[in-house]
Design an enzyme around this catalytic site. Sequence first.
Site, PDB file in Angstrom:
ATOM      1  N   ASP A 143      11.381  49.935  32.775  1.00 26.90           N
ATOM      2  CA  ASP A 143      11.226  50.418  33.937  1.00 26.90           C
ATOM      3  C   ASP A 143      10.509  51.749  33.904  1.00 26.90           C
ATOM      4  O   ASP A 143       9.420  51.896  34.679  1.00 26.90           O
ATOM      5  CB  ASP A 143      12.389  50.735  34.598  1.00 26.90           C
ATOM      6  N   THR A 173      15.753  42.990  37.829  1.00 31.93           N
ATOM      7  CA  THR A 173      16.115  43.469  36.500  1.00 31.93           C
ATOM      8  C   THR A 173      16.975  42.580  35.851  1.00 31.93           C
ATOM      9  O   THR A 173      16.921  42.307  34.558  1.00 31.93           O
ATOM     10  CB  THR A 173      17.091  44.809  36.960  1.00 31.93           C
TER      11      THR A 173
END
Length: 315
Positions: free
Chosen positions: A41, A123
């Site tokens: 991320d 995710t």
Amino acid sequence: MRQAAALCRIVQARYVPAADAPQSAAGAASKPGAEPVTLADYGAQAIVCRAISRAFPDDAVIAEESGRQFEELIAAADQTAVAALVSEALGEPARVADLVRWLDHGQGRAAERTWVIDPIDGTKGFLARRHYVIAVGVLRGGQPAAGVIAAPHYGQNGAIFAAQNGAASVQPLAGGPARPIRVSQRTDPAALVVLESVEKSHASRELMAQVRTAAGLGAAPVIRLDSQEKYACIAAGDADLYLRLPRLHSARPHMIWDHAAGTAIVQSAGGVVSDVDGAPLDFTQGRTLARNHGVIAANPRIHARVVQAAQSICL
Ligand code: AMP
Ligand code: MG
């Protein structure tokens, strides 16, 4: 986008254990303390924001992560690990201080153009070695005007979807010619394909099934796919309807970075994106879609029918 996708691919392959891998082969020895998705991320956002800071230094950015969080929440060894991953993906050295600067670029600022970034959308898919995307939308005057979605698991070798000025295209993730994409014009329920989240907790499967039935789409196959790759598939005509109805009593708002890029690409490809009332998504309310309930993205020939069905169920 290509560099950010390269970083995510490296992290997913190196640090996310395959479901069938024996514990000892899971790469635990080389695994930093932070979750792999956390490393990816921050790394992907740093790469995207670095590019924006160079090409459009005065533009505004709304992104999921920040440099301050990176400094406060991530252990020093993991910060260094992210810097090494970014250097590897860029092919040139990057220091932790560079990352902090890039991560914060353009945030908290107002400008005519705002870049809306989800460095890893999906995710849970990323961590399960399923699909995920890197999603970057551009708001102009609050409207989703352009978008790019890098989808490393789309098709054989991954793809980059892009849209601006009302035209949408796809090209191989590795590079190569872009070809225009358009939404489908299918209406025959037997030929329609419906998309929804893989994660049960992200939307109400029951409500979505009721809406499909009420819209006469009860026979259409449902494919579950993580992330904004669903929007990309609608834009490319691979599927006809992406339905996202929150579970009853869910207080969780939709985040703008989960929809900005996808909305721009679907609209540019001739599709329609709205909430359950048929209203456009309102990207002017900060980090959330505070004024909208649910999302209906569809080819233009079936969208109204699905909104009508949702009205008959959701109220
Ligand atoms: P999808 O794979 O389409 O479900 O989209 C992934 C996105 O769902 C993530 O980026 C999150 O922002 C969002 N999300 C995470 N948890 C939830 C939840 N409990 N309800 C709704 N959305 C969620
Ligand atoms: Mg997301």
